[in-house]
Design a protein around this motif. Structure first.
Motif, PDB file in Angstrom:
ATOM      1  N   ARG A 199       0.827  -1.203   0.000  1.00 43.83           N
ATOM      2  CA  ARG A 199       0.000   0.000   0.000  1.00 43.83           C
ATOM      3  C   ARG A 199       0.859   1.249   0.000  1.00 43.83           C
ATOM      4  O   ARG A 199       1.999   1.242   0.440  1.00 43.83           O
ATOM      5  CB  ARG A 199      -0.962  -0.001   1.178  1.00 43.83           C
ATOM      6  N   ASP A 210      -0.729   4.630   0.941  1.00 40.98           N
ATOM      7  CA  ASP A 210      -1.890   5.462   1.283  1.00 40.98           C
ATOM      8  C   ASP A 210      -1.565   6.944   1.173  1.00 40.98           C
ATOM      9  O   ASP A 210      -0.510   7.403   1.617  1.00 40.98           O
ATOM     10  CB  ASP A 210      -2.367   5.152   2.705  1.00 40.98           C
ATOM     11  N   THR A 213     -12.334  10.834  -2.873  1.00 40.40           N
ATOM     12  CA  THR A 213     -12.831   9.885  -3.867  1.00 40.40           C
ATOM     13  C   THR A 213     -14.103  10.407  -4.505  1.00 40.40           C
ATOM     14  O   THR A 213     -14.753  11.320  -3.990  1.00 40.40           O
ATOM     15  CB  THR A 213     -13.124   8.526  -3.205  1.00 40.40           C
ATOM     16  N   VAL A 273     -10.477   1.700  -4.386  1.00 40.73           N
ATOM     17  CA  VAL A 273      -9.299   1.954  -3.566  1.00 40.73           C
ATOM     18  C   VAL A 273      -9.026   0.769  -2.640  1.00 40.73           C
ATOM     19  O   VAL A 273      -9.890  -0.080  -2.413  1.00 40.73           O
ATOM     20  CB  VAL A 273      -9.442   3.249  -2.723  1.00 40.73           C
ATOM     21  N   TYR A 323      -8.122  -0.019   1.224  1.00 39.08           N
ATOM     22  CA  TYR A 323      -8.234   0.605   2.538  1.00 39.08           C
ATOM     23  C   TYR A 323      -7.511  -0.275   3.554  1.00 39.08           C
ATOM     24  O   TYR A 323      -7.736  -1.488   3.602  1.00 39.08           O
ATOM     25  CB  TYR A 323      -9.716   0.770   2.909  1.00 39.08           C
ATOM     26  N   TRP A 345     -10.329  10.240   2.681  1.00 40.16           N
ATOM     27  CA  TRP A 345      -9.600   9.417   3.637  1.00 40.16           C
ATOM     28  C   TRP A 345      -8.240   9.078   3.033  1.00 40.16           C
ATOM     29  O   TRP A 345      -7.979   9.394   1.871  1.00 40.16           O
ATOM     30  CB  TRP A 345     -10.396   8.134   3.915  1.00 40.16           C
ATOM     31  N   TYR A 359      -6.130   6.496   1.324  1.00 38.82           N
ATOM     32  CA  TYR A 359      -6.312   5.270   0.559  1.00 38.82           C
ATOM     33  C   TYR A 359      -5.143   5.084  -0.398  1.00 38.82           C
ATOM     34  O   TYR A 359      -4.410   6.018  -0.699  1.00 38.82           O
ATOM     35  CB  TYR A 359      -7.574   5.335  -0.319  1.00 38.82           C
TER      36      TYR A 359
END
Length: 190
Positions: free
Chosen positions: A129, A131, A136, A142, A144, A158, A160
């Protein structure tokens, strides 16, 4: 006698060549003159031996700059319920790991609605990941917390890792597919 004629010819050519080098014009006798022949100087151009010069190199071929590769549609396919949807997948390690996880046999993930704007489901495994705080929109897919896949039919903000974006469906079509309760998705290499 032969050496003498060659020297004499060279001596007779020397003034003509010097005159030519200085911008004057002279004729060069066609054959070695005998000691009694006279050399005539005229306005005709002197034809001097061609100088040997290094060949001019051909211009180097220049390659056109490589175009930036655009995001390509990966071979990973997505079905929401029974409907296959077109996705423009990101080019990142997370998507490559998702492709490997899905494989040719495929991967089915049960999603649950959350917040009236997204569907979330566990992949059963953590993926690489990266992030980033993200806003979005409808159609975004995405990762998470490294192990859950999220499909949006609304908007949220957020941290992501982007996986892709559903193509060809507007917000109302996405809401019809994803907003009516829990759904399942299937991912497979196609």
């Amino acid at each position: 006698m032969r050496v003498r004629k060659t020297r004499l010819a060279a001596l007779l050519l020397l003034p003509a060549l010097l005159l030519s080098a200085c911008g004057g014009e002279a004729t060069v006798p066609a054959a070695s003159p005998s000691p009694t022949e006279a050399v005539q100087v005229t306005d005709a151009p002197v034809i001097a031996p061609a100088e040997t010069a290094a060949p001019t190199p051909a211009p180097a071929e220049t390659e056109a700059p490589a175009e930036e590769p655009e995001k390509e549609e990966a071979s990973l396919k997505l079905w929401i319920g029974e409907q296959e949807v077109e996705v423009l997948w990101e080019d990142n390690d997370s998507v490559r790991a998702l492709e490997e996880l899905a494989g040719a046999a495929g991967l089915t993930v049960a999603l649950s609605g959350y917040g009236g704007f997204e569907q979330v489901g566990s992949l059963g495994k953590s993926l690489p990941r990266n992030d980033v705080q993200t806003v979005t929109g409808p159609g975004d897919i995405v990762l998470y917390s490294g192990s859950s896949i999220v499909l949006f039919y609304g908007s949220n903000s957020w941290a992501y890792t982007r996986l892709g974006k559903i193509q060809g469906l507007d917000e109302s079509e996405l809401r019809a597919l994803l907003g009516g309760g829990d759904v399942s998705i299937r991912l497979a290499l196609g």
